[in-house]
Structure formats: structure tokens, C-alpha cells
Design a protein around this motif. Structure first.
Motif, mmCIF file in Angstrom:
data_model
loop_
_atom_site.group_PDB
_atom_site.id
_atom_site.type_symbol
_atom_site.label_atom_id
_atom_site.label_comp_id
_atom_site.label_asym_id
_atom_site.label_seq_id
_atom_site.Cartn_x
_atom_site.Cartn_y
_atom_site.Cartn_z
ATOM 1 N N LYS A 5 37.802 20.850 36.136
ATOM 2 C CA LYS A 5 37.023 20.142 35.128
ATOM 3 C C LYS A 5 36.542 21.168 34.103
ATOM 4 O O LYS A 5 36.022 22.213 34.473
ATOM 5 C CB LYS A 5 35.829 19.435 35.769
ATOM 6 N N VAL A 6 36.755 20.863 32.837
ATOM 7 C CA VAL A 6 36.243 21.711 31.762
ATOM 8 C C VAL A 6 35.073 20.951 31.156
ATOM 9 O O VAL A 6 35.222 19.830 30.678
ATOM 10 C CB VAL A 6 37.326 22.019 30.706
ATOM 11 N N CYS A 14 35.874 24.836 23.879
ATOM 12 C CA CYS A 14 36.181 23.979 25.028
ATOM 13 C C CYS A 14 37.663 23.615 25.036
ATOM 14 O O CYS A 14 38.315 23.657 26.079
ATOM 15 C CB CYS A 14 35.336 22.709 24.989
ATOM 16 N N ASN A 15 38.201 23.276 23.876
ATOM 17 C CA ASN A 15 39.619 22.948 23.782
ATOM 18 C C ASN A 15 40.491 24.167 24.092
ATOM 19 O O ASN A 15 41.521 24.047 24.756
ATOM 20 C CB ASN A 15 39.943 22.384 22.398
ATOM 21 N N VAL A 18 40.647 24.641 27.832
ATOM 22 C CA VAL A 18 41.616 23.733 28.465
ATOM 23 C C VAL A 18 43.019 24.319 28.357
ATOM 24 O O VAL A 18 43.769 24.350 29.333
ATOM 25 C CB VAL A 18 41.560 22.323 27.828
ATOM 26 N N GLU A 19 43.379 24.808 27.173
ATOM 27 C CA GLU A 19 44.712 25.382 26.974
ATOM 28 C C GLU A 19 44.902 26.643 27.813
ATOM 29 O O GLU A 19 45.988 26.887 28.349
ATOM 30 C CB GLU A 19 44.951 25.672 25.491
ATOM 31 N N LYS A 22 45.591 25.578 31.400
ATOM 32 C CA LYS A 22 46.973 25.110 31.514
ATOM 33 C C LYS A 22 47.946 26.288 31.569
ATOM 34 O O LYS A 22 48.845 26.323 32.411
ATOM 35 C CB LYS A 22 47.338 24.214 30.325
ATOM 36 N N ILE A 34 43.567 18.428 35.102
ATOM 37 C CA ILE A 34 42.476 18.886 34.245
ATOM 38 C C ILE A 34 41.760 17.673 33.663
ATOM 39 O O ILE A 34 42.397 16.783 33.101
ATOM 40 C CB ILE A 34 42.998 19.787 33.109
ATOM 41 N N LYS A 36 38.460 16.701 31.146
ATOM 42 C CA LYS A 36 37.438 17.184 30.214
ATOM 43 C C LYS A 36 36.195 16.316 30.384
ATOM 44 O O LYS A 36 36.269 15.100 30.296
ATOM 45 C CB LYS A 36 37.958 17.107 28.776
#
Length: 78
Positions: A5-6, A14-15, A18-19, A22, A34, A36
Motif C-alpha cells: 500500500k502506498v 506518491c506517484n 508507486v512506480e 513496481k 499495489i 494507493k
């Protein structure tokens, strides 16, 4: 399968987090899901005051700023 969980409001950091998750998961060959989390009450429920935060399999592993790639790899493999 790791549950990641981000936590954050959806900002650029934040984005990017996530990347990064991944990319590191793919490098490590670790399958992940994942999610958000942008709801402030839900974020506060994890005890996170500074975002982005990362929760892996229910455990808070990072809060505030971008994580280091090496740390991400270590957390995903644990």
C-alpha cells in the motif's frame, strides 16, 4: 504475493513511489499487488504523519520522502 500500500494524497512523490515499487518488484522477481491509499483518515490509521508512506503485508516500512531503491528491494524480499 506481497501486498503493498502506498499512502499519500496522490502527489507527484506518491506517484513516483508507486512506480519505484513496481520497478523494484519486477527487478527482484517479486509479485506484488499495489493499492494507493489517499484517504487521510486511513493514512492516519497507519500512524503515518508524513507521506508518501509504504506498507508491505500490513507493516509500515517507510514514511516521508522517496524511498531508496535498495531499501525497497530489501523490504520486498523480506
Amino acid at each position: 504475493m506481497k501486498d503493498v500500500k502506498v499512502l499519500g494524497p496522490g502527489c507527484a512523490r506518491c506517484n513516483t513511489t508507486v512506480e519505484m515499487v513496481k520497478a523494484e518488484a519486477e527487478k527482484a522477481g517479486v509479485p506484488v499487488t499495489i493499492e494507493k491509499i489517499t484517504d487521510y483518515a486511513a493514512i492516519a490509521g497507519y500512524g503515518i504523519a508524513s507521506t508518501p508512506g509504504i506498507v508491505i503485508d500490513g507493516k509500515v516500512v517507510h514514511a516521508g520522502g522517496l524511498p531508496k531503491a535498495d531499501d525497497l528491494a530489501k523490504w520486498l524480499k523480506a
